[in-house]
Design an enzyme around this catalytic site. Sequence first.
Site, PDB file in Angstrom:
ATOM      1  N   LYS A  30      33.056  38.299  -5.368  1.00  0.00           N
ATOM      2  CA  LYS A  30      32.748  37.877  -4.005  1.00  0.00           C
ATOM      3  C   LYS A  30      32.428  39.101  -3.139  1.00  0.00           C
ATOM      4  O   LYS A  30      32.665  40.251  -3.549  1.00  0.00           O
ATOM      5  CB  LYS A  30      33.933  37.079  -3.462  1.00  0.00           C
ATOM      6  CG  LYS A  30      34.169  35.762  -4.236  1.00  0.00           C
ATOM      7  CD  LYS A  30      35.382  34.989  -3.744  1.00  0.00           C
ATOM      8  CE  LYS A  30      35.582  33.694  -4.515  1.00  0.00           C
ATOM      9  NZ  LYS A  30      36.756  32.905  -4.028  1.00  0.00           N
ATOM     10  N   TYR A  39      30.162  25.061  -3.520  1.00  0.00           N
ATOM     11  CA  TYR A  39      31.505  24.645  -3.087  1.00  0.00           C
ATOM     12  C   TYR A  39      31.514  23.221  -2.514  1.00  0.00           C
ATOM     13  O   TYR A  39      32.380  22.892  -1.710  1.00  0.00           O
ATOM     14  CB  TYR A  39      32.045  25.637  -2.052  1.00  0.00           C
ATOM     15  CG  TYR A  39      32.614  26.914  -2.650  1.00  0.00           C
ATOM     16  CD1 TYR A  39      33.657  26.889  -3.587  1.00  0.00           C
ATOM     17  CD2 TYR A  39      32.138  28.165  -2.261  1.00  0.00           C
ATOM     18  CE1 TYR A  39      34.189  28.055  -4.127  1.00  0.00           C
ATOM     19  CE2 TYR A  39      32.670  29.351  -2.801  1.00  0.00           C
ATOM     20  CZ  TYR A  39      33.694  29.279  -3.725  1.00  0.00           C
ATOM     21  OH  TYR A  39      34.228  30.437  -4.254  1.00  0.00           O
ATOM     22  N   PHE A  69      38.692  24.733   6.011  1.00  0.00           N
ATOM     23  CA  PHE A  69      38.268  26.118   5.803  1.00  0.00           C
ATOM     24  C   PHE A  69      36.844  26.254   5.279  1.00  0.00           C
ATOM     25  O   PHE A  69      36.371  27.369   5.071  1.00  0.00           O
ATOM     26  CB  PHE A  69      39.252  26.848   4.877  1.00  0.00           C
ATOM     27  CG  PHE A  69      39.401  26.234   3.493  1.00  0.00           C
ATOM     28  CD1 PHE A  69      38.464  26.481   2.497  1.00  0.00           C
ATOM     29  CD2 PHE A  69      40.484  25.418   3.190  1.00  0.00           C
ATOM     30  CE1 PHE A  69      38.595  25.927   1.224  1.00  0.00           C
ATOM     31  CE2 PHE A  69      40.625  24.863   1.913  1.00  0.00           C
ATOM     32  CZ  PHE A  69      39.678  25.118   0.928  1.00  0.00           C
ATOM     33  N   ARG A 108      40.372  32.197 -15.798  1.00  0.00           N
ATOM     34  CA  ARG A 108      41.231  31.802 -14.660  1.00  0.00           C
ATOM     35  C   ARG A 108      42.574  32.532 -14.723  1.00  0.00           C
ATOM     36  O   ARG A 108      43.146  32.879 -13.693  1.00  0.00           O
ATOM     37  CB  ARG A 108      41.431  30.287 -14.642  1.00  0.00           C
ATOM     38  CG  ARG A 108      40.139  29.474 -14.546  1.00  0.00           C
ATOM     39  CD  ARG A 108      39.726  29.131 -13.157  1.00  0.00           C
ATOM     40  NE  ARG A 108      40.648  28.266 -12.458  1.00  0.00           N
ATOM     41  CZ  ARG A 108      40.463  27.871 -11.195  1.00  0.00           C
ATOM     42  NH1 ARG A 108      39.385  28.260 -10.519  1.00  0.00           N
ATOM     43  NH2 ARG A 108      41.338  27.100 -10.602  1.00  0.00           N
ATOM     44  N   THR A 139      44.911  31.230  -6.697  1.00  0.00           N
ATOM     45  CA  THR A 139      43.999  31.220  -5.549  1.00  0.00           C
ATOM     46  C   THR A 139      44.538  32.075  -4.406  1.00  0.00           C
ATOM     47  O   THR A 139      43.804  32.870  -3.818  1.00  0.00           O
ATOM     48  CB  THR A 139      43.790  29.771  -5.066  1.00  0.00           C
ATOM     49  OG1 THR A 139      43.358  28.977  -6.166  1.00  0.00           O
ATOM     50  CG2 THR A 139      42.768  29.704  -3.946  1.00  0.00           C
ATOM     51  N   ARG A 199      43.383  39.126  -8.864  1.00  0.00           N
ATOM     52  CA  ARG A 199      43.833  38.854  -7.493  1.00  0.00           C
ATOM     53  C   ARG A 199      45.223  39.443  -7.241  1.00  0.00           C
ATOM     54  O   ARG A 199      45.519  39.915  -6.139  1.00  0.00           O
ATOM     55  CB  ARG A 199      43.830  37.345  -7.223  1.00  0.00           C
ATOM     56  CG  ARG A 199      42.415  36.763  -7.081  1.00  0.00           C
ATOM     57  CD  ARG A 199      42.441  35.238  -7.069  1.00  0.00           C
ATOM     58  NE  ARG A 199      41.121  34.644  -6.867  1.00  0.00           N
ATOM     59  CZ  ARG A 199      40.838  33.377  -7.099  1.00  0.00           C
ATOM     60  NH1 ARG A 199      41.777  32.546  -7.545  1.00  0.00           N
ATOM     61  NH2 ARG A 199      39.622  32.918  -6.883  1.00  0.00           N
ATOM     62  N   ASN A 203      39.706  36.698  -1.661  1.00  0.00           N
ATOM     63  CA  ASN A 203      40.363  36.784  -2.975  1.00  0.00           C
ATOM     64  C   ASN A 203      39.464  37.303  -4.091  1.00  0.00           C
ATOM     65  O   ASN A 203      39.704  37.066  -5.265  1.00  0.00           O
ATOM     66  CB  ASN A 203      41.072  35.473  -3.329  1.00  0.00           C
ATOM     67  CG  ASN A 203      40.137  34.294  -3.424  1.00  0.00           C
ATOM     68  OD1 ASN A 203      38.927  34.448  -3.262  1.00  0.00           O
ATOM     69  ND2 ASN A 203      40.681  33.124  -3.700  1.00  0.00           N
ATOM     70  N   HIS A 250      35.538  34.702  -8.158  1.00  0.00           N
ATOM     71  CA  HIS A 250      35.500  33.269  -8.474  1.00  0.00           C
ATOM     72  C   HIS A 250      35.427  33.067  -9.982  1.00  0.00           C
ATOM     73  O   HIS A 250      34.760  33.828 -10.676  1.00  0.00           O
ATOM     74  CB  HIS A 250      34.255  32.618  -7.847  1.00  0.00           C
ATOM     75  CG  HIS A 250      33.905  31.298  -8.475  1.00  0.00           C
ATOM     76  ND1 HIS A 250      34.512  30.124  -8.121  1.00  0.00           N
ATOM     77  CD2 HIS A 250      33.035  30.974  -9.478  1.00  0.00           C
ATOM     78  CE1 HIS A 250      34.031  29.129  -8.868  1.00  0.00           C
ATOM     79  NE2 HIS A 250      33.130  29.626  -9.690  1.00  0.00           N
ATOM     80  N   GLU A 255      27.574  25.611 -12.781  1.00  0.00           N
ATOM     81  CA  GLU A 255      27.455  26.767 -11.886  1.00  0.00           C
ATOM     82  C   GLU A 255      26.491  27.816 -12.445  1.00  0.00           C
ATOM     83  O   GLU A 255      25.730  28.424 -11.679  1.00  0.00           O
ATOM     84  CB  GLU A 255      28.851  27.354 -11.635  1.00  0.00           C
ATOM     85  CG  GLU A 255      29.709  26.390 -10.809  1.00  0.00           C
ATOM     86  CD  GLU A 255      31.190  26.751 -10.746  1.00  0.00           C
ATOM     87  OE1 GLU A 255      31.584  27.821 -11.279  1.00  0.00           O
ATOM     88  OE2 GLU A 255      31.969  25.965 -10.166  1.00  0.00           O
TER      89      GLU A 255
HETATM   90  P1  RTP Z   1      37.318  29.872  -6.791  1.00  0.00           P
HETATM   91  O1  RTP Z   1      36.706  28.488  -6.885  1.00  0.00           O
HETATM   92  O2  RTP Z   1      36.648  30.744  -5.764  1.00  0.00           O
HETATM   93  O3  RTP Z   1      37.419  30.525  -8.136  1.00  0.00           O
HETATM   94  O4  RTP Z   1      38.821  29.736  -6.288  1.00  0.00           O
HETATM   95  P2  RTP Z   1      39.932  28.716  -6.802  1.00  0.00           P
HETATM   96  O5  RTP Z   1      39.368  27.807  -7.835  1.00  0.00           O
HETATM   97  O6  RTP Z   1      41.127  29.535  -7.159  1.00  0.00           O
HETATM   98  O7  RTP Z   1      40.253  27.904  -5.467  1.00  0.00           O
HETATM   99  P3  RTP Z   1      39.464  26.648  -4.838  1.00  0.00           P
HETATM  100  O8  RTP Z   1      40.460  25.614  -4.500  1.00  0.00           O
HETATM  101  O9  RTP Z   1      38.303  26.259  -5.707  1.00  0.00           O
HETATM  102  O10 RTP Z   1      38.937  27.270  -3.476  1.00  0.00           O
HETATM  103  C1  RTP Z   1      37.734  27.999  -3.448  1.00  0.00           C
HETATM  104  C2  RTP Z   1      37.880  29.179  -2.527  1.00  0.00           C
HETATM  105  O11 RTP Z   1      38.007  28.732  -1.180  1.00  0.00           O
HETATM  106  C3  RTP Z   1      38.788  29.658  -0.452  1.00  0.00           C
HETATM  107  N1  RTP Z   1      39.932  28.965   0.115  1.00  0.00           N
HETATM  108  N2  RTP Z   1      40.360  29.190   1.326  1.00  0.00           N
HETATM  109  N3  RTP Z   1      43.256  27.556   2.784  1.00  0.00           N
HETATM  110  C4  RTP Z   1      42.197  28.355   2.750  1.00  0.00           C
HETATM  111  O12 RTP Z   1      41.867  29.048   3.693  1.00  0.00           O
HETATM  112  C5  RTP Z   1      41.431  28.403   1.513  1.00  0.00           C
HETATM  113  N4  RTP Z   1      41.662  27.686   0.425  1.00  0.00           N
HETATM  114  C6  RTP Z   1      40.713  28.049  -0.464  1.00  0.00           C
HETATM  115  C7  RTP Z   1      39.248  30.731  -1.419  1.00  0.00           C
HETATM  116  O13 RTP Z   1      38.326  31.833  -1.342  1.00  0.00           O
HETATM  117  C8  RTP Z   1      39.128  30.025  -2.748  1.00  0.00           C
HETATM  118  O14 RTP Z   1      39.011  30.942  -3.797  1.00  0.00           O
HETATM  119 MG    MG Z   2      37.571  26.760  -7.555  1.00  0.00          MG
END
Ligand code: RTP
Ligand code: MG
Length: 155
Positions: free
Chosen positions: A16, A56, A64, A92, A98, A109, A119, A122, A133
Amino acid sequence: SMVTGEQVEETYIMIKPDGVQRGLVGEIISRFEKKGFKLTGLKLFQCPQELAEVHYEELKSKSFFPKLIGYITSGPVVCMAWEGVGVVASARKLIGSTNPLDAAPGTIRGDFAVQTGRNVVHGSDSPENGKREIGLWFKEGEVIQWTPAIAPWLK
Ligand code: RTP
Ligand code: MG
């Protein structure tokens, strides 16, 4: 694969904008290489708003979401496709939780981030989303299937 019951998969990994700005590109690529996965796609890319929104789209209803789109489009990202046995779940694990404060030391992370909204990296959350993707972020011909000349122990 020679490993019974394990599937060769592909996943989309993206460094990112904060990871690029902080000079973590080499470190992050290195972790996936050293684990034993195969790099099949790699580019530096400025993500347009529309692509960030499609990538997304499952999070569209979240409060958010606008902040997330602003973050992902705030500067260049590094787009990668990685291939290997169990690569989706394994990536992962290498990335960590996350919320970086919950991410174990030794994960990307866990070692390099503090905030959920910054973070660093991705990783696709399923083999289906890995394919989806990679299709979104790479054009025809940008993902290259190749066979390592040595290291048959990774096959
Ligand atoms: P990613 O898709 O980026 O690999 O992250 P992830 O699966 O661990 O988490 P996901 O639920 O898919 O969320 C995507 C990205 O959104 C941002 N986020 N911000 N509460 C918040 O402010 C919040 N929650 C999620 C994070 O950058 C997260 O990686
Ligand atoms: Mg995700």
